[in-house]
Design a protein around this motif. Structure first.
Motif, PDB file in Angstrom:
ATOM      1  N   ALA A  82       0.926  -1.047   0.423  1.00  0.00           N
ATOM      2  CA  ALA A  82      -0.113  -0.091  -0.232  1.00  0.00           C
ATOM      3  C   ALA A  82       0.211   1.085  -0.181  1.00  0.00           C
ATOM      4  CB  ALA A  82      -1.177  -0.100   0.766  1.00  0.00           C
ATOM      5  N   ALA A  83       1.646   1.093   1.015  1.00  0.00           N
ATOM      6  CA  ALA A  83       2.788   2.156   0.733  1.00  0.00           C
ATOM      7  C   ALA A  83       3.372   2.802  -0.731  1.00  0.00           C
ATOM      8  CB  ALA A  83       3.820   2.263   2.337  1.00  0.00           C
ATOM      9  N   LEU A  84       4.025   1.988  -1.113  1.00  0.00           N
ATOM     10  CA  LEU A  84       4.510   2.226  -2.560  1.00  0.00           C
ATOM     11  C   LEU A  84       4.051   2.427  -3.474  1.00  0.00           C
ATOM     12  CD1 LEU A  84       7.639  -0.648  -1.892  1.00  0.00           C
ATOM     13  CD2 LEU A  84       7.806   1.997  -1.480  1.00  0.00           C
ATOM     14  N   ALA A  85       2.477   1.922  -3.180  1.00  0.00           N
ATOM     15  CA  ALA A  85       1.941   1.902  -4.620  1.00  0.00           C
ATOM     16  C   ALA A  85       0.990   3.621  -4.069  1.00  0.00           C
ATOM     17  CB  ALA A  85       0.524   0.939  -4.278  1.00  0.00           C
ATOM     18  N   LEU A  86       1.329   3.738  -3.298  1.00  0.00           N
ATOM     19  CA  LEU A  86       0.694   5.162  -2.482  1.00  0.00           C
ATOM     20  C   LEU A  86       1.790   5.964  -3.522  1.00  0.00           C
ATOM     21  CD1 LEU A  86      -1.586   7.753  -1.668  1.00  0.00           C
ATOM     22  CD2 LEU A  86      -0.202   7.232   0.282  1.00  0.00           C
ATOM     23  N   MET A  87       3.109   6.014  -3.006  1.00  0.00           N
ATOM     24  CA  MET A  87       4.077   6.978  -3.090  1.00  0.00           C
ATOM     25  C   MET A  87       3.946   7.055  -4.963  1.00  0.00           C
ATOM     26  SD  MET A  87       8.321   6.712  -2.868  1.00  0.00           S
ATOM     27  CE  MET A  87       8.440   7.057  -0.804  1.00  0.00           C
ATOM     28  N   ALA A  88       3.899   6.126  -6.041  1.00  0.00           N
ATOM     29  CA  ALA A  88       4.293   6.298  -7.188  1.00  0.00           C
ATOM     30  C   ALA A  88       3.302   7.141  -7.681  1.00  0.00           C
ATOM     31  CB  ALA A  88       3.847   4.736  -7.099  1.00  0.00           C
ATOM     32  N   VAL A  89       1.779   7.584  -7.338  1.00  0.00           N
ATOM     33  CA  VAL A  89       0.910   8.080  -7.867  1.00  0.00           C
ATOM     34  C   VAL A  89       1.500   9.609  -6.623  1.00  0.00           C
ATOM     35  CG1 VAL A  89      -0.400   6.313  -8.564  1.00  0.00           C
ATOM     36  CG2 VAL A  89      -0.868   7.282  -6.139  1.00  0.00           C
ATOM     37  N   SER A  90       1.953   9.693  -5.889  1.00  0.00           N
ATOM     38  CA  SER A  90       1.582  10.712  -4.847  1.00  0.00           C
ATOM     39  C   SER A  90       1.985  12.037  -5.132  1.00  0.00           C
ATOM     40  CB  SER A  90       2.379  10.935  -3.247  1.00  0.00           C
ATOM     41  OG  SER A  90       1.680   9.921  -2.564  1.00  0.00           O
ATOM     42  N   THR A  91       1.258  13.610  -5.483  1.00  0.00           N
ATOM     43  CA  THR A  91       1.931  15.228  -6.000  1.00  0.00           C
ATOM     44  C   THR A  91       1.562  15.352  -4.884  1.00  0.00           C
ATOM     45  OG1 THR A  91      -0.830  14.868  -6.077  1.00  0.00           O
ATOM     46  CG2 THR A  91       0.909  14.204  -8.184  1.00  0.00           C
ATOM     47  N   THR A  92       1.080  15.283  -4.038  1.00  0.00           N
ATOM     48  CA  THR A  92       0.935  16.395  -2.564  1.00  0.00           C
ATOM     49  C   THR A  92       1.547  16.349  -1.332  1.00  0.00           C
ATOM     50  OG1 THR A  92      -0.257  15.618  -1.782  1.00  0.00           O
ATOM     51  CG2 THR A  92      -0.815  17.266  -3.517  1.00  0.00           C
TER      52      THR A  92
END
Length: 421
Positions: A82-92
């Motif tokens: 979950a953490a690394l999937a979110l990191m890939a799409v994080s923009t803020t």
């Protein structure tokens, strides 16, 4: 199960546990700055990761001692995905903060259970006097190999992605999430776990109620025993050493390379050299201990070597171009070799000083100490480097690590722990 098969399973899980962090190491700082975060915001996001890890280290360690190592490792793998999937799409900034929280939970859950599973299994097979050093050393080497391969793949992968397809720096975290899925499946099938007395016949409610008692006992052991107390302080100094290079080196190499993508590749090569040094250090631990005259003196040698390497970074902080890259790479090899030698020998001393019932909790206490040292460094070294420069900051870090060698002077005698009857 035989000792050899237990070792193979332990090595496989150790490799897969550290492959996802390795894949995102080279691009983590650069991805955040590329998406608009300032260096101060990056430092805060990293600090949040450390704070979450610190806050959960002991509760999750106690949980593993009560409900089992395999279950906790599986949950950790899910949080990693979950953490690394979110990191890939994080923009803020806030999305990256959420990523830091998830990574902190995963890290806290993963620190200790695999090693505790191996030590418990080996003790069940060979008795409480089983020699832990060879297996722990090979486990440390396997972790370093995973980080080495991960950081190389993660560092070079952005060069193969056209910017029109996706943000190149976002590919390594996605690869890390996929590796986390492989870890989850492997943990569920590769780590059979015998039922220990403290885990038999307990409801979920009782399990949760037992965690604070297990944590309290672990804290009492770590704080009350002079040997463990010194080992916890040594772990904090290791955290200072790691934070001093992980926070400051990516930006320095990106400046030398000229672009973020080339900087990530340059950092991947340098970090891979460091992880190769770590693997080498883990491999030669038994020889170092024999040559030094024991585990305590071997750990001192590792600490001193680490301090000298950071001092070398400080001395060469003004070099530009190829000499700057070469000096950084050489310092990384020496530093991580020293950290690995000291870390494995301190781990051996820690495991000999506790019983199976508190093993993961006390191991988590050591990880907590490391994260506390890293958090302190992350909150001070970024500001210090901005005002005093890299050389002064690394000189301070080298002094802290060198001073920690004094913790091993007249170290209390090591007496193998026996289960209470």
């Amino acid at each position: 199960m035989t000792p050899r098969s237990a070792l193979r399973r332990y090595l496989l899980v150790s490799f897969l546990t550290w492959l996802p962090p390795g894949l995102m190491t080279a691009v983590m700082v650069l991805l955040m700055t590329d998406r608009g975060l300032s260096l101060a915001q990056v430092g805060f996001a990293v600090m949040v990761f450390s704070i979450v890890t610190i806050g959960l280290e002991l509760p999750t360690g106690g949980l593993a001692d009560v409900i089992g190592r395999r279950t906790v490792l599986a949950i950790s793998a899910a949080f990693t995905v979950a953490a690394l999937a979110l990191m890939a799409v994080s923009t803020t900034f806030w999305m990256f903060l959420a990523t830091g929280v998830l990574k902190g939970v995963a890290r806290a859950l993963s620190s200790g259970p695999a090693t505790a599973w191996y030590v418990d299994t080996l003790h069940d097979l060979e008795g409480p006097d089983a020699d832990l050093k060879p297996g722990l050393a090979r486990g440390g080497a396997m972790e370093s190999v995973a980080l080495l391969l991960g950081v190389l793949v993660g560092g070079f992968a952005p060069l193969a992605v056209p910017p029109a397809v996706m943000t190149p720096l976002a590919l390594p975290p996605l690869l890390g999430a996929a590796a986390g899925l492989v870890l989850l499946v492997t943990v569920l099938f590769a780590l059979p776990e015998a039922a220990h007395p403290q885990r038999v016949g307990r409801s979920l409610g009782r399990v949760v109620r037992d965690v604070p008692a297990t944590v309290t006992e672990g804290v009492r052991l770590a704080a009350g025993g002079p040997l463990l107390r010194r080992l916890m302080l040594a772990a904090a100094a290791s955290g200072v050493a790691l934070a001093s290079v992980e926070l400051l080196t990516p930006g320095r190499l990106a400046a030398l390379a000229g672009t973020a993508e080339l900087g990530s590749t340059g950092y991947a090569v340098v970090a891979a050299l460091g992880f190769a040094g770590s693997a080498l250090g883990s491999t030669i631990v038994p020889r170092v201990a024999r040559a030094a005259g024991g585990s305590v003196r071997g750990a001192v040698a590792g600490v001193v070597l680490t301090a000298l390497a950071i001092a070398a970074l400080a001395a060469t902080a003004g070099l530009d171009g190829a000499p700057g890259f070469a000096a950084t790479g050489l310092a990384y090899v020496v530093m991580f070799s020293g950290l690995s030698v000291a870390g494995v020998l301190c781990s051996e001393m820690t495991h000999h000083a506790v019983t199976a019932a508190q093993r993961t909790t006390v191991t988590s206490t050591s990880s907590l100490s490391l994260q506390a040292g890293a958090a302190l460094a992350n909150t001070t070294f970024g500001t210090l480097a901005g005002h005093a420069g890299l050389s002064a900051t690394w000189s301070l870090a080298a002094g802290v690590v060198l001073a920690s060698a004094l913790l091993f002077v007249r170290m209390p005698a090591l007496r193998p722990a026996r289960p209470a009857r």
